[in-house]
Motif scaffolding. Sequence first.
Motif, PDB file in Angstrom:
ATOM      1  N   SER A 127       0.825  -1.200   0.000  1.00 45.08           N
ATOM      2  CA  SER A 127       0.000   0.000   0.000  1.00 45.08           C
ATOM      3  C   SER A 127       0.864   1.257   0.000  1.00 45.08           C
ATOM      4  O   SER A 127       2.081   1.208   0.191  1.00 45.08           O
ATOM      5  N   LEU A 128       0.202   2.372  -0.223  1.00 47.66           N
ATOM      6  CA  LEU A 128       0.866   3.660  -0.380  1.00 47.66           C
ATOM      7  C   LEU A 128       1.624   4.087   0.871  1.00 47.66           C
ATOM      8  O   LEU A 128       2.550   4.888   0.804  1.00 47.66           O
ATOM      9  N   ASP A 129       1.283   3.540   2.026  1.00 50.35           N
ATOM     10  CA  ASP A 129       1.998   3.884   3.258  1.00 50.35           C
ATOM     11  C   ASP A 129       3.340   3.157   3.377  1.00 50.35           C
ATOM     12  O   ASP A 129       4.055   3.328   4.355  1.00 50.35           O
ATOM     13  N   GLY A 130       3.686   2.326   2.366  1.00 52.93           N
ATOM     14  CA  GLY A 130       4.967   1.637   2.376  1.00 52.93           C
ATOM     15  C   GLY A 130       4.958   0.316   3.112  1.00 52.93           C
ATOM     16  O   GLY A 130       6.012  -0.215   3.467  1.00 52.93           O
ATOM     17  N   SER A 131       3.784  -0.257   3.328  1.00 51.19           N
ATOM     18  CA  SER A 131       3.733  -1.547   4.019  1.00 51.19           C
ATOM     19  C   SER A 131       3.316  -2.647   3.048  1.00 51.19           C
ATOM     20  O   SER A 131       2.748  -2.394   1.993  1.00 51.19           O
ATOM     21  N   ILE A 132       3.622  -3.871   3.455  1.00 46.27           N
ATOM     22  CA  ILE A 132       3.201  -5.063   2.716  1.00 46.27           C
ATOM     23  C   ILE A 132       2.539  -5.998   3.716  1.00 46.27           C
ATOM     24  O   ILE A 132       2.992  -6.114   4.858  1.00 46.27           O
ATOM     25  N   SER A 133       1.445  -6.625   3.279  1.00 45.61           N
ATOM     26  CA  SER A 133       0.738  -7.580   4.137  1.00 45.61           C
ATOM     27  C   SER A 133       0.505  -8.860   3.357  1.00 45.61           C
ATOM     28  O   SER A 133       0.209  -8.834   2.163  1.00 45.61           O
ATOM     29  N   ILE A 134       0.610  -9.987   4.055  1.00 47.59           N
ATOM     30  CA  ILE A 134       0.381 -11.309   3.479  1.00 47.59           C
ATOM     31  C   ILE A 134      -0.690 -11.988   4.330  1.00 47.59           C
ATOM     32  O   ILE A 134      -0.627 -11.967   5.564  1.00 47.59           O
ATOM     33  N   ALA A 135      -1.698 -12.588   3.645  1.00 44.46           N
ATOM     34  CA  ALA A 135      -2.826 -13.198   4.361  1.00 44.46           C
ATOM     35  C   ALA A 135      -3.235 -14.506   3.690  1.00 44.46           C
ATOM     36  O   ALA A 135      -2.947 -14.739   2.516  1.00 44.46           O
ATOM     37  N   THR A 136      -3.939 -15.329   4.443  1.00 47.41           N
ATOM     38  CA  THR A 136      -4.457 -16.587   3.900  1.00 47.41           C
ATOM     39  C   THR A 136      -5.839 -16.346   3.286  1.00 47.41           C
ATOM     40  O   THR A 136      -6.507 -15.359   3.604  1.00 47.41           O
ATOM     41  N   ALA A 137      -6.269 -17.278   2.463  1.00 49.25           N
ATOM     42  CA  ALA A 137      -7.610 -17.205   1.875  1.00 49.25           C
ATOM     43  C   ALA A 137      -8.685 -17.367   2.950  1.00 49.25           C
ATOM     44  O   ALA A 137      -9.829 -16.983   2.736  1.00 49.25           O
ATOM     45  N   GLY A 139      -8.623 -15.708   5.655  1.00 51.09           N
ATOM     46  CA  GLY A 139      -8.788 -14.400   6.282  1.00 51.09           C
ATOM     47  C   GLY A 139      -7.780 -14.049   7.360  1.00 51.09           C
ATOM     48  O   GLY A 139      -7.862 -12.982   7.958  1.00 51.09           O
ATOM     49  N   ARG A 140      -6.823 -14.920   7.601  1.00 53.46           N
ATOM     50  CA  ARG A 140      -5.834 -14.635   8.646  1.00 53.46           C
ATOM     51  C   ARG A 140      -4.644 -13.889   8.050  1.00 53.46           C
ATOM     52  O   ARG A 140      -4.014 -14.361   7.101  1.00 53.46           O
ATOM     53  N   VAL A 141      -4.354 -12.702   8.587  1.00 53.84           N
ATOM     54  CA  VAL A 141      -3.171 -11.958   8.154  1.00 53.84           C
ATOM     55  C   VAL A 141      -1.961 -12.636   8.783  1.00 53.84           C
ATOM     56  O   VAL A 141      -1.854 -12.727  10.005  1.00 53.84           O
ATOM     57  N   LEU A 142      -1.064 -13.134   7.931  1.00 48.29           N
ATOM     58  CA  LEU A 142       0.110 -13.864   8.415  1.00 48.29           C
ATOM     59  C   LEU A 142       1.175 -12.923   8.930  1.00 48.29           C
ATOM     60  O   LEU A 142       1.777 -13.157   9.970  1.00 48.29           O
ATOM     61  N   TRP A 143       1.421 -11.847   8.182  1.00 51.35           N
ATOM     62  CA  TRP A 143       2.399 -10.856   8.606  1.00 51.35           C
ATOM     63  C   TRP A 143       2.255  -9.565   7.816  1.00 51.35           C
ATOM     64  O   TRP A 143       1.718  -9.560   6.717  1.00 51.35           O
TER      65      TRP A 143
END
Length: 189
Positions: A127-137, A139-143
């Motif tokens: 995203s534009l704030d400079g972060s990256i997120s990884i999630a499972t299908a 719905g759990r955000v892994l990191w």
Amino acid sequence: RISGVYILEVRTFNPWKVSWSQPYEYRNSDIRYLPNLTRRFVTEFRGSQVPRDLLLPENRVLWTYETDADITDMQVSADGSRIVCGCESGSVYLLTGTGSVLRRFSARDSVLKVGISPDGSVCGWSSLDGSISIATAQGRVLWTRKLANIGRGLAISRGGKFVTVAVNDRLLYYDGAGTVIWERNAPAW
């Protein structure tokens, strides 16, 4: 070719009636199909049914879905079972191949890039704030990690075992837990 469409128009002559037939017309935007269309004409002209191998693929809308804002990036899993869309609003949608919403995530800012594993089990976004997120299908955000700048490219391996992110001229290679395994500067071409 007229206005981006190739037209195959065929008229036949009937020597017993000494007259031309009405024109048969086939239209297609891809010139590669013209030999196919010619064979289809001959088959139909002879009064035979067109065999399945001569049928052209059909383009039709299977489903639609309207997101809450403009879509900034979209990716489809290799098996076509999952689609991930990122939006200007920060919403991230994970849809099935049939158009049902599995999950909706929220990023902190506008989504720039999305990625999805080939099997559709893991998705991610920068995203534009400079972060990256990884999630499972499921719905759990892994990191989530803060990057040095905006993530401009994102690729996820099968099952989310590895994640690659492009930030300016650097490539970052993460393991499934979000630990950087290596990072390299991309060569200047």
